[in-house]
Scaffold this active site. Structure first.
Site, PDB file in Angstrom:
ATOM      1  N   GLU A 203      -1.545  -9.188   3.578  1.00  0.00           N
ATOM      2  CA  GLU A 203      -1.365  -9.766   4.922  1.00  0.00           C
ATOM      3  C   GLU A 203      -2.701 -10.132   5.568  1.00  0.00           C
ATOM      4  O   GLU A 203      -2.761 -10.989   6.439  1.00  0.00           O
ATOM      5  CB  GLU A 203      -0.565  -8.805   5.828  1.00  0.00           C
ATOM      6  CG  GLU A 203      -1.270  -7.536   6.274  1.00  0.00           C
ATOM      7  CD  GLU A 203      -1.180  -6.373   5.289  1.00  0.00           C
ATOM      8  OE1 GLU A 203      -0.955  -6.620   4.088  1.00  0.00           O
ATOM      9  OE2 GLU A 203      -1.356  -5.209   5.718  1.00  0.00           O
TER      10      GLU A 203
ATOM     11  N   CYS B  76       0.838  -1.198   0.000  1.00  0.00           N
ATOM     12  CA  CYS B  76       0.000   0.000   0.000  1.00  0.00           C
ATOM     13  C   CYS B  76       0.880   1.258   0.000  1.00  0.00           C
ATOM     14  O   CYS B  76       1.433   1.594  -1.028  1.00  0.00           O
ATOM     15  CB  CYS B  76      -0.988  -0.056   1.170  1.00  0.00           C
ATOM     16  SG  CYS B  76      -2.481   0.896   0.837  1.00  0.00           S
TER      17      CYS B  76
ATOM     18  N   HIS C 219      -3.681  -5.073   0.666  1.00  0.00           N
ATOM     19  CA  HIS C 219      -3.097  -5.610   1.898  1.00  0.00           C
ATOM     20  C   HIS C 219      -3.169  -7.140   1.911  1.00  0.00           C
ATOM     21  O   HIS C 219      -4.103  -7.715   2.481  1.00  0.00           O
ATOM     22  CB  HIS C 219      -3.829  -5.048   3.122  1.00  0.00           C
ATOM     23  CG  HIS C 219      -3.548  -3.604   3.349  1.00  0.00           C
ATOM     24  ND1 HIS C 219      -2.444  -3.166   4.033  1.00  0.00           N
ATOM     25  CD2 HIS C 219      -4.214  -2.496   2.956  1.00  0.00           C
ATOM     26  CE1 HIS C 219      -2.442  -1.841   4.072  1.00  0.00           C
ATOM     27  NE2 HIS C 219      -3.505  -1.405   3.414  1.00  0.00           N
TER      28      HIS C 219
HETATM   29  N1  GLN Z   1      -2.004   6.691   2.990  1.00  0.00           N
HETATM   30  C1  GLN Z   1      -2.086   5.948   1.769  1.00  0.00           C
HETATM   31  C2  GLN Z   1      -3.444   6.069   1.119  1.00  0.00           C
HETATM   32  O1  GLN Z   1      -4.404   6.432   1.755  1.00  0.00           O
HETATM   33  C3  GLN Z   1      -1.747   4.492   2.013  1.00  0.00           C
HETATM   34  C4  GLN Z   1      -2.746   3.795   2.882  1.00  0.00           C
HETATM   35  C5  GLN Z   1      -2.248   2.457   3.349  1.00  0.00           C
HETATM   36  O2  GLN Z   1      -1.069   2.194   3.297  1.00  0.00           O
HETATM   37  N2  GLN Z   1      -3.138   1.641   3.863  1.00  0.00           N
HETATM   38  O3  GLN Z   1      -3.565   5.787  -0.040  1.00  0.00           O
END
Ligand code: GLN
Length: 544
Positions: A518, A382, A516
């Site tokens: 994970e 992310c 994500h």
């Molecule tokens: N802050 C970034 C976004 O909102 C990444 C978010 C995250 O890593 N879950 O896109």
């Protein structure tokens, strides 16, 4: 009709109620029962989505896009049952629903009260979508005696009557502390906690006693006598070497049998715990070890990276190695090369996890550069993918001012806010300055992978679905420039609008994912990206 197991905690918090619920569900499942676990959180936030990881640990995201308590991650990892929005409710959500109904006039002039309106809403939530289940385990957050949890305990009391005899039990998790000066385990806090629960009308059927030392038979009998349960229903729960050893340990102590007996069910044959023995065997007998550097922001609090931590352990299980995680605070080396090298040189692989805000971003970008230049396996999740793109833009595509609009206005928005995208439900739109709660791109989204990509071979296919939680996206306007710099966009949303995965084919292992992974990894089914990343770390460890 499903049977209900209500789980409460007493004496202190952090007793591992969530793990106990997850383990019990896994044991029942190993006996062939269909299970689901639910969590009631007594706080007033509508969900944990807007809470700081320091307050609450990680926010666990479900396929259906709910931002939930991290215990739901344990539930899913232990049972393999995908958690849903309907598996986590907070007082805040219940009040929000009731107040909306009240404003609509749905109560037809009635006074709206905790009993019956709040308790009815809690009862309805417990019973929602449970038709196809044998057991529903409902864990109540907090500790018996908290003002906030009273409506939940009251709802349990009522529901136990509503459901009828033999359809529900109460399991209470307490602490039996060891007092070193006296050289004794003390049962009094447990007695008080059970008395408190009983005064609210809920008599526990099974007591799970967390203790540092084995609980002698005499103490079990004493607890049983004072707390009005059978001695066999006093289950000792000693600290375990790994959370994945907890189901086996509870089984040894007779938890699943006692729970079944409390329902009047003869336990019959032993459960099939083969997969748990195999996992613990792999965990406790590793054939090697690797060190993974996680460059993050909330490194002081491991609960903030709960699923990540577990997914790395699962990657270790897949490769029969111990994974040592070196938590590195990105803020401590805002880009200073020597410091970055000192922090990262001991690592066989580097991971930059999800994050919000600009703090530590430069340190993360410097970590990506280190991993790329030194050919150390890199996994960006992310925010970690977004930083990998900014790094590539700055250092290989000649876009010196590459940045994310998350950090403020920029001339080169390689990562930018997104206010429109397609979901299963159709076009989603957001206001740039709108509500923060529940408005990100959340939950499962499909992606298609390039056939000849590294990730397609890792996944063993070109169609995947993974869970998202972010507001910003890599800007496809920079795709050509980034690809010229060697970063291949190997996974895209089905409409080709949103980059889902980037990779560097000329690097031993360099993958950034917008989602994500994970969240979907399980000990008995490690996520392919984590299995592959740890395999790359093993290969790296043989080089250095
Ligand atoms: N802050 C970034 C976004 O909102 C990444 C978010 C995250 O890593 N879950 O896109």
């Amino acid at each position: 009709m499903a049977r209900y197991i209500f789980i409460t905690g007493g004496v202190v918090s952090s007793l591992g109620k969530g793990l106990m619920a997850a383990s019990l569900a896994a044991l029942l499942q190993a006996r062939g029962y269909r299970v689901r676990i639910r969590k009631f959180d007594p706080y007033l936030n509508v969900d944990p989505g807007t809470m700081s990881p320091y307050q609450h640990g990680e926010v666990y995201v479900t396929d259906d896009g709910a931002e939930t308590d991290l215990d739901l991650g344990h539930y899913e990892r232990f049972t393999g049952v995908s958690a849903r929005q309907s598996d986590n409710v907070t007082s805040g959500r219940i009040y929000q629903t009731i107040i909306q109904r009240e404003r609509r006039g749905d109560y037809l002039g009635a006074t709206v009260q905790v009993i019956p309106h709040v308790t009815d809403a809690i009862k309805a939530f417990s019973q929602d979508q449970t038709e196809d289940l044998d057991f529903v385990l409902c864990e109540i957050g907090g500790t018996v005696g908290d003002i906030e949890s009273l409506p939940f305990i009251e709802a349990i009391r009522q529901l136990r009557n509503d459901l009828g005899r033999g359809q529900s039990i109460s399991v209470h998790v307490t602490l039996v502390p060891y007092i070193a000066a006296a050289g004794e385990l003390k049962t009094k806090p447990t007695q008080h906690s059970v008395r408190e629960l009983a005064a609210l009308g809920v008599q526990p059927d099974v007591l799970v006693c967390r203790c540092e030392k084995p609980l002698p038979e005499g103490d079990k009998r004493k607890i049983a006598q004072f707390c009005n349960v059978r001695p066999e229903a006093v289950i000792a729960a000693l600290d375990a070497k790994s959370i994945y050893a907890v189901p086996l340990q509870y089984h040894e102590e007779g938890l699943d049998e006692e729970v079944l007996r409390a329902f009047g069910i003869e336990p019959g044959e032993k459960p099939n715990l083969g997969r748990w023995s195999e996992i613990t065997d792999r965990l406790f007998n590793p054939e090697g070890e690797v060190t993974v550097g996680v460059v993050g922001k909330y490194v002081g609090l491991q609960d903030a990276y709960k699923s990540l931590n577990e997914a790395l352990v699962h990657g270790g299980i897949a490769n029969k190695v111990r994974v040592n995680i070196r938590w590195i605070d990105a803020e401590l080396f805002e880009g200073d090369e020597a410091e970055v090298a000192a922090a990262l040189e001991p690592c066989h692989a580097i991971l930059v996890p999800g994050a919000f805000g600009s703090r530590g971003a430069e340190g993360k970008i410097a970590s990506v550069r280190f991993a790329r230049e030194r050919r150390v396996p890199y996994f960006g999740i992310c925010f970690g993918m977004q930083m990998a793109c900014i790094e590539g833009a700055r250092n290989l595509a000649g876009i010196a001012e590459a940045s994310s609009t998350e950090f403020g206005p920029t001339k080169e928005p390689v990562v930018g806010i997104i206010t429109e995208w397609m979901s299963e439900k159709g076009l989603e739109t957001r206001e740039a300055g709108g509500d923060l709660g529940g408005t990100m791109r959340l939950g499962a989204y499909p992606a298609k992978l390039a056939g000849n990509s590294v990730v397609a071979s890792i996944y063993g296919g070109t169609e995947i679905s993974e869970r998202h939680r972010h507001r910003y996206e890599v800007n496809t306007g920079y795709r050509d420039a980034l690809e010229k710099g060697g970063l291949v966009f190997s996974g895209m949303s089905p409409d080709d609008m949103l980059p889902e995965i980037v990779e560097r084919p000329d690097h031993p292992w360099f993958v950034g994912v917008q989602f994500h992974p994970e969240l979907k990894s399980k000990p008995f089914d490690p996520h392919p990206l984590f299995a592959s990343f740890i395999a790359a770390a093993v290969a790296q460890s043989r080089l250095v």
